[in-house]
Design a protein around this motif. Structure first.
Motif, PDB file in Angstrom:
ATOM      1  N   ASN A  22       0.427   9.336  -5.650  1.00  0.00           N
ATOM      2  CA  ASN A  22      -0.092   8.177  -4.942  1.00  0.00           C
ATOM      3  C   ASN A  22      -1.124   7.398  -5.780  1.00  0.00           C
ATOM      4  OD1 ASN A  22       1.540   8.594  -2.726  1.00  0.00           O
ATOM      5  ND2 ASN A  22      -0.019   9.689  -1.554  1.00  0.00           N
ATOM      6  N   THR A  48       0.672   4.386   0.108  1.00  0.00           N
ATOM      7  CA  THR A  48       0.524   5.501   1.039  1.00  0.00           C
ATOM      8  C   THR A  48       0.952   5.158   2.461  1.00  0.00           C
ATOM      9  OG1 THR A  48      -1.809   4.893   1.291  1.00  0.00           O
ATOM     10  CG2 THR A  48      -1.290   6.678  -0.256  1.00  0.00           C
ATOM     11  N   THR A  49       1.362   3.945   2.717  1.00  0.00           N
ATOM     12  CA  THR A  49       1.890   3.606   4.038  1.00  0.00           C
ATOM     13  C   THR A  49       3.406   3.787   4.110  1.00  0.00           C
ATOM     14  OG1 THR A  49       2.197   1.253   3.548  1.00  0.00           O
ATOM     15  CG2 THR A  49       0.054   1.918   4.424  1.00  0.00           C
ATOM     16  N   TYR A  50       4.000   4.270   3.013  1.00  0.00           N
ATOM     17  CA  TYR A  50       5.454   4.379   2.949  1.00  0.00           C
ATOM     18  C   TYR A  50       5.943   5.811   2.776  1.00  0.00           C
ATOM     19  CZ  TYR A  50       5.421  -0.669   2.212  1.00  0.00           C
ATOM     20  OH  TYR A  50       5.235  -2.021   2.357  1.00  0.00           O
ATOM     21  N   THR A  51       6.988   6.123   3.524  1.00  0.00           N
ATOM     22  CA  THR A  51       7.849   7.248   3.188  1.00  0.00           C
ATOM     23  C   THR A  51       8.755   6.756   2.059  1.00  0.00           C
ATOM     24  OG1 THR A  51       7.839   8.166   5.418  1.00  0.00           O
ATOM     25  CG2 THR A  51       9.743   8.701   4.025  1.00  0.00           C
ATOM     26  N   THR A 105       0.859  -1.180   0.000  1.00  0.00           N
ATOM     27  CA  THR A 105       0.000   0.000   0.000  1.00  0.00           C
ATOM     28  C   THR A 105       0.891   1.224   0.000  1.00  0.00           C
ATOM     29  OG1 THR A 105      -1.697  -1.208   1.242  1.00  0.00           O
ATOM     30  CG2 THR A 105      -1.855   1.204   1.196  1.00  0.00           C
ATOM     31  N   PRO A 141       8.260   2.072   6.207  1.00  0.00           N
ATOM     32  CA  PRO A 141       6.945   2.327   6.811  1.00  0.00           C
ATOM     33  C   PRO A 141       6.877   3.730   7.392  1.00  0.00           C
ATOM     34  CG  PRO A 141       7.735   0.167   7.436  1.00  0.00           C
ATOM     35  CD  PRO A 141       8.878   0.861   6.731  1.00  0.00           C
ATOM     36  N   ARG A 142       5.810   4.421   7.111  1.00  0.00           N
ATOM     37  CA  ARG A 142       5.749   5.848   7.430  1.00  0.00           C
ATOM     38  C   ARG A 142       5.715   6.138   8.915  1.00  0.00           C
ATOM     39  NH1 ARG A 142      -0.551   6.563   5.621  1.00  0.00           N
ATOM     40  NH2 ARG A 142      -1.354   7.269   7.617  1.00  0.00           N
ATOM     41  N   PHE A 143       5.243   5.193   9.715  1.00  0.00           N
ATOM     42  CA  PHE A 143       5.111   5.481  11.142  1.00  0.00           C
ATOM     43  C   PHE A 143       6.373   5.164  11.940  1.00  0.00           C
ATOM     44  CE2 PHE A 143       0.923   6.826  10.910  1.00  0.00           C
ATOM     45  CZ  PHE A 143       0.145   5.948  10.189  1.00  0.00           C
ATOM     46  N   LYS A 144       7.356   4.567  11.286  1.00  0.00           N
ATOM     47  CA  LYS A 144       8.472   4.045  12.053  1.00  0.00           C
ATOM     48  C   LYS A 144       9.515   5.098  12.397  1.00  0.00           C
ATOM     49  CE  LYS A 144      11.082  -0.207  12.432  1.00  0.00           C
ATOM     50  NZ  LYS A 144      11.461  -1.477  11.808  1.00  0.00           N
ATOM     51  N   TRP A 172       4.433  10.343   3.175  1.00  0.00           N
ATOM     52  CA  TRP A 172       3.398   9.591   2.477  1.00  0.00           C
ATOM     53  C   TRP A 172       2.388  10.490   1.771  1.00  0.00           C
ATOM     54  CZ3 TRP A 172      -1.878   9.744   3.376  1.00  0.00           C
ATOM     55  CH2 TRP A 172      -2.278  10.484   4.496  1.00  0.00           C
ATOM     56  N   ASP A 173       2.136  11.661   2.348  1.00  0.00           N
ATOM     57  CA  ASP A 173       1.138  12.576   1.781  1.00  0.00           C
ATOM     58  C   ASP A 173       1.783  13.727   1.018  1.00  0.00           C
ATOM     59  OD1 ASP A 173       0.448  14.339   4.926  1.00  0.00           O
ATOM     60  OD2 ASP A 173       2.305  13.844   3.894  1.00  0.00           O
TER      61      ASP A 173
END
Length: 127
Positions: free
Chosen positions: A74, A30-33, A28, A100-103, A53-54
């Motif tokens: 995207n 949009t879940t990635y930087t 997916t 992963p964008r949140f990491k 991601w955005d």
């Protein structure tokens, strides 16, 4: 894990431009930087730019600021690196990478923070 395929490299004269593309699949988007790195023989792989991601946040190494622009679409699962006013010192193999964008925060630019890599595309700038 996302798969990445770069394209757009080539030979260009100093002062010229190239646009690199990186198509992602298998994840997916949009879940990635997304980031770009480059490597020259005898040197360590170095960070070039990355984008959140955005597309709200971007970050560049100092030597490419004002010359390179990272962007992403995207809807097309693609990230781009527009390179203008190229210099011989920009000659390298350029790699696309994803994490992963949140990491990690945007301030983290180490190659070890990235989990997926493309095969690379050669950029050669002649003087």
């Amino acid at each position: 894990q996302v798969q990445l395929v770069e394209s757009g490299g080539g030979l260009v004269q100093a002062g010229g431009s190239l646009r690199l593309s990186c198509a992602a699949s298998g994840g997916t988007f949009t879940t990635y930087t997304m980031g770009w790195f480059r490597h020259t023989p005898g040197k360590e792989r170095e960070f070039v730019a990355h984008i959140s991601w955005d597309a709200d946040r971007t970050y560049y190494r100092d030597s490419v600021k004002g010359r390179f622009t990272i962007s992403r679409d995207n809807a097309k699962n693609t990230v781009y690196l527009q390179m203008n006013t190229l210099k011989p010192a920009d000659t390298a193999v350029y790699y696309c990478a994803a994490r992963p964008r949140f990491k990690y925060s945007t301030a983290t630019i180490t190659s070890t923070s990235y989990t997926s890599w493309g095969q690379g595309t050669q950029v050669t700038v002649s003087s």
